[in-house]
Design an enzyme around this catalytic site. Structure first.
Site, PDB file in Angstrom:
ATOM      1  N   TYR A 150      14.375   5.150 -13.096  1.00 39.83           N
ATOM      2  CA  TYR A 150      13.178   4.292 -13.179  1.00 39.83           C
ATOM      3  C   TYR A 150      13.303   3.320 -14.359  1.00 39.83           C
ATOM      4  CZ  TYR A 150       8.524   2.857 -14.699  1.00 39.83           C
ATOM      5  OH  TYR A 150       7.458   2.110 -15.146  1.00 39.83           O
ATOM      6  N   HIS A 166       0.380  11.436 -15.243  1.00 39.93           N
ATOM      7  CA  HIS A 166      -0.104  10.965 -16.544  1.00 39.93           C
ATOM      8  C   HIS A 166      -1.105  11.959 -17.135  1.00 39.93           C
ATOM      9  CE1 HIS A 166       1.170   6.643 -15.310  1.00 39.93           C
ATOM     10  NE2 HIS A 166       2.181   7.375 -15.732  1.00 39.93           N
ATOM     11  N   VAL A 192       0.897  22.380 -21.502  1.00 42.97           N
ATOM     12  CA  VAL A 192       1.359  21.658 -22.696  1.00 42.97           C
ATOM     13  C   VAL A 192       2.842  21.972 -22.830  1.00 42.97           C
ATOM     14  CG1 VAL A 192       1.106  21.413 -25.196  1.00 42.97           C
ATOM     15  CG2 VAL A 192      -0.916  21.808 -23.773  1.00 42.97           C
ATOM     16  N   LEU A 244       0.820  -1.226   0.000  1.00 41.89           N
ATOM     17  CA  LEU A 244       0.000   0.000   0.000  1.00 41.89           C
ATOM     18  C   LEU A 244       0.851   1.272   0.000  1.00 41.89           C
ATOM     19  CD1 LEU A 244      -2.938  -1.028   2.393  1.00 41.89           C
ATOM     20  CD2 LEU A 244      -2.743  -1.311  -0.078  1.00 41.89           C
TER      21      LEU A 244
HETATM   22  N1  LIG Z   1       0.691   3.057 -15.539  1.00 39.42           N
HETATM   23  C1  LIG Z   1       1.485   3.087 -16.602  1.00 39.42           C
HETATM   24  O1  LIG Z   1       1.237   3.835 -17.586  1.00 39.42           O
HETATM   25  C2  LIG Z   1       2.691   2.175 -16.677  1.00 39.42           C
HETATM   26  C3  LIG Z   1       3.484   2.216 -17.849  1.00 39.42           C
HETATM   27  C4  LIG Z   1       4.581   1.365 -17.937  1.00 39.42           C
HETATM   28  C5  LIG Z   1       4.866   0.478 -16.906  1.00 39.42           C
HETATM   29  N2  LIG Z   1       4.097   0.468 -15.777  1.00 39.42           N
HETATM   30  C6  LIG Z   1       4.441  -0.480 -14.693  1.00 39.42           C
HETATM   31  O2  LIG Z   1       3.262  -1.157 -14.298  1.00 39.42           O
HETATM   32  C7  LIG Z   1       3.304  -1.449 -12.910  1.00 39.42           C
HETATM   33  C8  LIG Z   1       2.023  -0.951 -12.258  1.00 39.42           C
HETATM   34  O3  LIG Z   1       1.922   0.459 -12.450  1.00 39.42           O
HETATM   35  P1  LIG Z   1       0.706   1.274 -11.853  1.00 39.42           P
HETATM   36  O4  LIG Z   1       0.506   2.450 -12.733  1.00 39.42           O
HETATM   37  O5  LIG Z   1      -0.421   0.346 -11.586  1.00 39.42           O
HETATM   38  O6  LIG Z   1       1.350   1.789 -10.479  1.00 39.42           O
HETATM   39  P2  LIG Z   1       0.707   1.842  -9.021  1.00 39.42           P
HETATM   40  O7  LIG Z   1       1.622   2.710  -8.211  1.00 39.42           O
HETATM   41  O8  LIG Z   1      -0.736   2.195  -9.080  1.00 39.42           O
HETATM   42  O9  LIG Z   1       0.823   0.328  -8.528  1.00 39.42           O
HETATM   43  C9  LIG Z   1       1.989  -0.230  -7.974  1.00 39.42           C
HETATM   44  C10 LIG Z   1       1.576  -1.005  -6.734  1.00 39.42           C
HETATM   45  O10 LIG Z   1       2.725  -1.678  -6.193  1.00 39.42           O
HETATM   46  C11 LIG Z   1       2.708  -1.540  -4.781  1.00 39.42           C
HETATM   47  N3  LIG Z   1       4.108  -1.686  -4.328  1.00 39.42           N
HETATM   48  C12 LIG Z   1       5.170  -0.905  -4.631  1.00 39.42           C
HETATM   49  N4  LIG Z   1       6.299  -1.397  -4.077  1.00 39.42           N
HETATM   50  C13 LIG Z   1       5.927  -2.522  -3.394  1.00 39.42           C
HETATM   51  C14 LIG Z   1       6.631  -3.500  -2.642  1.00 39.42           C
HETATM   52  N5  LIG Z   1       7.949  -3.400  -2.422  1.00 39.42           N
HETATM   53  N6  LIG Z   1       5.949  -4.539  -2.123  1.00 39.42           N
HETATM   54  C15 LIG Z   1       4.608  -4.654  -2.317  1.00 39.42           C
HETATM   55  N7  LIG Z   1       3.885  -3.774  -3.030  1.00 39.42           N
HETATM   56  C16 LIG Z   1       4.533  -2.722  -3.561  1.00 39.42           C
HETATM   57  C17 LIG Z   1       2.089  -0.174  -4.537  1.00 39.42           C
HETATM   58  O11 LIG Z   1       1.534  -0.027  -3.237  1.00 39.42           O
HETATM   59  C18 LIG Z   1       1.025  -0.111  -5.637  1.00 39.42           C
HETATM   60  O12 LIG Z   1      -0.217  -0.630  -5.185  1.00 39.42           O
HETATM   61  C19 LIG Z   1       4.568  -0.813 -12.365  1.00 39.42           C
HETATM   62  O13 LIG Z   1       5.546  -1.807 -12.246  1.00 39.42           O
HETATM   63  C20 LIG Z   1       4.949   0.203 -13.439  1.00 39.42           C
HETATM   64  O14 LIG Z   1       6.341   0.395 -13.486  1.00 39.42           O
HETATM   65  C21 LIG Z   1       3.012   1.295 -15.656  1.00 39.42           C
END
Ligand SMILES: NC(=O)c1ccc[n+]([C@@H]2O[C@H](COP(=O)([O-])OP(=O)(O)OC[C@H]3O[C@@H](n4cnc5c(N)ncnc54)[C@H](O)[C@@H]3O)[C@@H](O)[C@H]2O)c1
Length: 322
Positions: free
Chosen positions: A139, A185, A203, A35
């Site tokens: 990242y 985003h 923008v 969380l």
């Molecule tokens: N949203 C995008 O556009 C996008 C694009 C490319 C890649 N990603 C990748 O997709 C994945 C999900 O992204 P998202 O947008 O849902 O992000 P988000 O922050 O909503 O979800 C990530 C979740 O991981 C949990 N978390 C983080 N570190 C943790 C740990 N050590 N142990 C347990 N839980 C942990 C957080 O509490 C969160 O609920 C990420 O790995 C992100 O890098 C997302």
């Protein structure tokens, strides 16, 4: 056939939507999430929820699991530049612990959330999986390091794995949607203007070599993305690390996104023109060929207006509940 999956980060945006899709197909799901950026109420009904870190995954993973879908990570590009150690510890260190736990429990299937940020500034578009990887932030570098780590695990220890390199994930799935804080985003930011929570949208740069001068990105609906994860679970083979880009293969400019939000919401959405941000490539568009060929995946919601409409419905739902 019913399977049992561990979904790390399943209280976050993408993880919660994928968890919901797995449950809808009759699978059993355990969400492991600390969380740190997620929300307990986003864990879909029917999933078991463990509040904990992936660094401690060994406490919960056991041989009853058929696989892991790994979303848990920090993903704020700007923060990763200011605090790179936080990203190495969580994204790389955490995944190393998760892979060790999977090895000891004999859990041999993994889908990993990789990112277009592994490529950095592209030499050509659309971007294929053979494009050079030159991330421009800690990242992106941390995600690329994990891709390499997974490749080694497949080759040496017979893991079956798919890394899905997402482009810009957008839209919502009913009550599950994007709630990043701070939000970086574009679509949720523009929707904040429509909700009256922000006066205007900035923008960044109007002089890019694109048709209207603003940056072009590939927006993929989160429900389409979720479908790709289900297909990936069936497409993987022991010892192989498959990498697939996930995008629509279509680009939309910042101006096109703002205009679409105007149409969907009926709000005038004032704009502020700002200088380019360093490290923002002009165009990032995925080649979706590998995902089509290897996973049999085609996006079913490629229309930007549908993506925005779902995100808008979710934003209003949250506003009513706030
Ligand atoms: N949203 C995008 O556009 C996008 C694009 C490319 C890649 N990603 C990748 O997709 C994945 C999900 O992204 P998202 O947008 O849902 O992000 P988000 O922050 O909503 O979800 C990530 C979740 O991981 C949990 N978390 C983080 N570190 C943790 C740990 N050590 N142990 C347990 N839980 C942990 C957080 O509490 C969160 O609920 C990420 O790995 C992100 O890098 C997302």
């Amino acid at each position: 056939m019913t399977r049992k999956y561990l979904v790390t980060g399943g209280a976050g945006y993408v993880g919660s939507v994928v968890a919901a899709h797995l449950l809808e197909r009759g699978h059993r799901v355990t969400v492991l999430d600390d969380l740190s950026t997620g929300f307990a109420e986003a864990v879909p009904e029917g999933a078991e929820f463990i509040e904990g870190r992936i660094q401690d995954a060994g406490r919960w993973l056991d041989p009853t699991y058929d696989g892991v879908l790994h979303f848990a990570a920090f993903s704020q590009v700007g923060e990763s530049v200011a605090r790179p150690e936080k990203y190495w510890e969580n994204n790389v260190g955490g995944t190393m612990a998760l892979l060790a736990a999977m090895r000891s429990a004999g859990v041999r299937r993994l889908v990993f959330s990789s990112t277009a940020a592994t490529y950095g500034e592209p030499e050509s578009v659309p971007i294929t999986e053979t494009a050079p990887t030159a991330p421009t932030s800690p990242y992106g570098a941390s995600k690329l390091a994990v891709d390499h780590m997974i490749g080694g695990e497949c080759a040496a220890h017979g893991l079956a794995a798919v890394s899905l390199r997402y482009f810009n994930v957008a839209g919502a799935y009913g009550v599950l949607g994007e709630r990043h804080a701070p939000e970086s985003h574009l679509i949720p930011l523009v929707l904040q203007v429509a909700l009256g929570r922000r006066e205007a949208i900035s923008v960044y740069g109007e002089d890019y070599p694109t048709p209207d001068g603003t940056c072009v990105r590939d927006y993929i609906h989160v429900a389409d993305l979720a479908e790709a994860h289900l297909l990936a679970l069936d497409a993987m083979t022991a010892g192989e690390h498959l990498i697939c880009n996930l995008g629509n293969g279509n680009g939309f400019s910042v101006r096109e996104v703002v205009e679409t939000v105007r149409k969907v919401t009926g709000h005038p959405i004032p704009e502020i023109t700002a200088p380019r941000r360093p490290g923002d490539p002009a165009v990032l568009v995925a080649s979706a060929e590998a995902a089509r060929e290897r996973l049999g995946w085609t996006p079913s919601r490629p229309d930007l207006a549908d993506v925005v409409a779902d995100a808008w419905a979710f934003a209003r739902l949250r506003e009513e509940g706030a």
